[in-house]
Design a protein around this motif. Structure first.
Motif: not given
Ligand SMILES: C=C1C[C@]23C[C@@]1(O)CC[C@H]2[C@@]12CC[C@H](O)[C@@](C)(C(=O)O1)[C@H]2[C@@H]3C(=O)O
Ligand SMILES: O=C(O)CCC(=O)C(=O)O
Ligand SMILES: [Fe+2]
Length: 328
Positions: A208-213, A267-271
């Motif tokens: 499950v990934l969420r990133s900035n824009n 880019r900053v992402s969190m997985i």
């Protein structure tokens, strides 16, 4: 002409580049978790793309921004401070080196083990650690809901047959914060894209990934075309991992994906990678199999798969070794 300094050239020379593509993934399945059609659409997306976007998820933007800000505070600190949390073994802070076998990308990261209580590393603030803990609990809960919808739709029972593996306190799950700094120099020089995180599939059940824009994420479609996923900092992107491909005997697709570095924006992402307990057998659920259908894979445990994965390079076909047709 842009003149590159020797340190920049040295730091880029081990990182791969790829041809730019202009294909945007416009058909991305968007799942409203509160809609009655959600489970059917999720299963269709897992079969066709191994990838979908989730909206209406109840996780507040305020909380997501807090974690993102705290992550950036860490990544923007002095290199020698960040190095106190590394090198990764595989958990900890890593810079450009991904995994133990020579893969490199234009990325720095923090990789955490999320079995029961999160383990903190030296050099990490209590605030960041606390936020990561809270984030992982919320995402685990959402992932369980999605896995239960899947189980219902494909008629695997009990309903928690999939979700119990990541809810289990022995679940071998992990969490990653990735930071891709901008890299204007290289883009101007070569016209090619710099690889942030090279192509691969995720070994676990579901990620499950969420990133900035900031964009950069690409997935590979069934026909081999790479398409760019438009960023959306308010939503979550789910991708099927190798384990779920095995458990559905290949019906769900463990999607190949990669990240390209951006020229001007970071880019900053969190997985969150939801994985099974080490002892879990990775085999298709009998309920998904048609009569007489052959198991495509040899029988193996997650522990065996993980050991083998950590001997592989990022872009290797890790499941290939476990296919029935593969040499013993
Ligand atoms: C090159 C590698 C990095 C990786 C372990 C591996 O040997 C092969 C799988 C890679 C991967 C991809 C998805 C996740 O980011 C990750 C944490 C995982 O479980 O498998 C990474 C591994 C890693 O960075 O340690
Ligand atoms: O950072 C991203 O957006 C994706 C990274 C990824 O695929 C991974 O860490 O496995
Ligand atoms: Fe990944």
């Amino acid at each position: 002409m842009v003149v590159l300094s020797q340190p920049i050239l040295d730091s880029l020379s081990h990182i791969k580049t790829c041809k730019p593509t202009s294909n945007i993934f416009t058909e991305i399945p968007v799942i409203d978790l509160s809609a009655p059609t959600a489970k059917t659409l999720i299963v269709e997306a897992c079969k066709e793309f191994g990838f979908f976007k989730v909206i209406n998820h109840n996780i507040t933007m305020e909380f997501l921004s807090k974690l993102e800000t705290e992550a950036l505070t860490f990544f923007n600190s002095a290199q020698q401070e960040k190095d106190k949390s590394g090198p990764p073994n595989p958990f900890g802070y890593g810079n450009k080196k991904i995994g133990p076998n020579g893969d490199m990308g234009w990325v720095e990261y923090l990789l955490f083990c999320t079995n029961s209580q999160l383990i903190n590393f030296p050099g990490l603030s209590q605030t960041l650690c606390g936020l990561v803990n809270e984030y992982v609990s919320s995402i685990r809960k959402m992932t369980c809901e999605v896995l239960e919808m899947i189980a219902e739709e494909i008629q695997i029972w009990p309903r928690d047959a999939l979700s119990r593996m990541i809810r289990d306190e022995k679940s071998d799950s992990c969490f990653r914060l990735n930071h891709y700094p901008p890299c204007p120099e290289l883009q101007a020089l070569s016209g090619r894209n710099l690889i942030g995180f090279g192509e691969h599939t995720d070994p676990q059940i579901m990620s499950v990934l969420r990133s900035n824009n900031t964009s950069g994420l690409q997935i590979c479609l069934k026909n081999g075309t790479w398409v760019s996923v438009p960023s959306d900092h308010t939503s979550f992107f789910f991708n099927v991992g190798d384990s779920l491909q095995v458990m559905t005997n290949g019906r769900f697709r463990s999607v190949k994906h990669r990240v390209l570095a951006e020229g001007l924006k970071s880019r900053v992402s969190m997985i969150y990678f939801g994985g099974p307990p080490l002892s879990e057998k990775m085999k298709p659920y009998s309920q998904v199999m048609e009569e007489g259908e052959e198991n495509l894979y040899k029988e193996f445990t997650w522990c065996e798969y993980k050991k083998s994965a950590y001997k592989s390079r990022l872009g290797d076909n890790r499941l290939g070794l476990f296919e029935k047709s593969a040499a013993q």
